[in-house]
Design an enzyme around this catalytic site. Sequence first.
Site, PDB file in Angstrom:
ATOM      1  N   LYS A  68      -1.487  -5.117  -3.357  1.00  0.00           N
ATOM      2  CA  LYS A  68      -0.259  -6.522  -3.894  1.00  0.00           C
ATOM      3  C   LYS A  68       0.385  -6.866  -3.078  1.00  0.00           C
ATOM      4  O   LYS A  68       0.559  -6.402  -1.747  1.00  0.00           O
ATOM      5  CB  LYS A  68       0.890  -5.252  -4.743  1.00  0.00           C
ATOM      6  CG  LYS A  68       0.299  -5.295  -5.811  1.00  0.00           C
ATOM      7  CD  LYS A  68       1.554  -4.121  -6.969  1.00  0.00           C
ATOM      8  CE  LYS A  68       2.401  -4.605  -7.538  1.00  0.00           C
ATOM      9  NZ  LYS A  68       3.260  -3.345  -8.592  1.00  0.00           N
ATOM     10  N   LYS A 111      -2.191  -1.338  -2.235  1.00  0.00           N
ATOM     11  CA  LYS A 111      -2.733  -1.393  -3.120  1.00  0.00           C
ATOM     12  C   LYS A 111      -3.265  -3.287  -3.564  1.00  0.00           C
ATOM     13  O   LYS A 111      -3.748  -3.374  -4.361  1.00  0.00           O
ATOM     14  CB  LYS A 111      -1.985  -1.198  -4.404  1.00  0.00           C
ATOM     15  CG  LYS A 111      -1.127   0.138  -4.039  1.00  0.00           C
ATOM     16  CD  LYS A 111      -0.166   0.079  -5.533  1.00  0.00           C
ATOM     17  CE  LYS A 111       0.727  -0.203  -4.527  1.00  0.00           C
ATOM     18  NZ  LYS A 111       2.149   0.124  -5.933  1.00  0.00           N
TER      19      LYS A 111
END
Lengths: 189, 189
Positions: A89, A87
């Site tokens: 992140k 993602k």
Amino acid sequence: MRTASAGALRFSGTLEIFPTGKMSSHTAMRISPARLATFRREAVVKVLTYGTFDLLHIGHLNLLERLKALGDELYVAVSTDEFNHQKGKRCVVSFEDRIRLVSALRCVTGVLPENSWDQKPHDIRRLGIDVLGMGGDWVGKFDAMKAHCKVVYLPRTEGISTTFLRETIMERGTSMVALKAAEARVDHN
Amino acid sequence: MRTASAGALRFSGTLEIFPTGKMSSHTAMRISPARLATFRREAVVKVLTYGTFDLLHIGHLNLLERLKALGDELYVAVSTDEFNHQKGKRCVVSFEDRIRLVSALRCVTGVLPENSWDQKPHDIRRLGIDVLGMGGDWVGKFDAMKAHCKVVYLPRTEGISTTFLRETIMERGTSMVALKAAEARVDHN
């Protein structure tokens, strides 16, 4: 796989029950399979949520306690470092530490890893989940899960987030570095 | 004020007891007040610790779970923002949030505020504490409390602390700022 928590009702097979809920071995009426299914569902209400839980803060706790209040048992899927990487992140705290901290909370019944976006229907079925609950920042995003269980979105706590904590630390650190640099200049002069 | 946790033994007044621990109403021997006091102390072992618990992390949890394993109930005194200010410390997380997060942990029985260095003997007496437990960074610092209860120092978890978290965030933030500045330069050229 529906396991009852300590003190909760536990059923297996058919159940002889009075409409009042009192059981008797000699003057019982037999409950219909349909009503038993409803009763089973009502006996232990299971709530599930998904999240990262980096730098565990009061916003996380508020949300988890509100979710727990919707039922009897709260299951929390914690995103793995690999899934976060997908993602884009990157957490400050490792998956191992994040999942241990979440599972140490009194309001949490059980934890599981979140490895992908599409594991939700499988988790809901496998754990016998009644309610999928997410923070208000996800409103509408998981409505497709309404085919499997109830879906609710709860408000987030104002003024707190992992990003806010990171930024506060950055700001204070930067002003601390500036202060030390200023002190060093004064010392030098 | 000694309250037993659920499932723990609870005594009031005198106790009729066999040396084996089995109780009987007709062939009992009366226990001496001195032995009863010892037995009471053994019935519910209370552990107390003090700390700041800023940015709750796995090192905090490890220490609290190890402390809890020393007894039946764990009480945690959390330093107030005012007390931290006196010590020249400033937390990222407010006292209200720190104490709520600590009290939400399953291993924690109760929490109290830490307002000053010299409240320990009073807390130990008031709560009926058996063991004062502190992290290994405090070795020897609280030996004076041995006049009031047992004092133990437990090792800290290697490689994690609030300072480490702050520094990791600072370093990543700084490299992120540098990266963005570099990207901006590339965009500009």
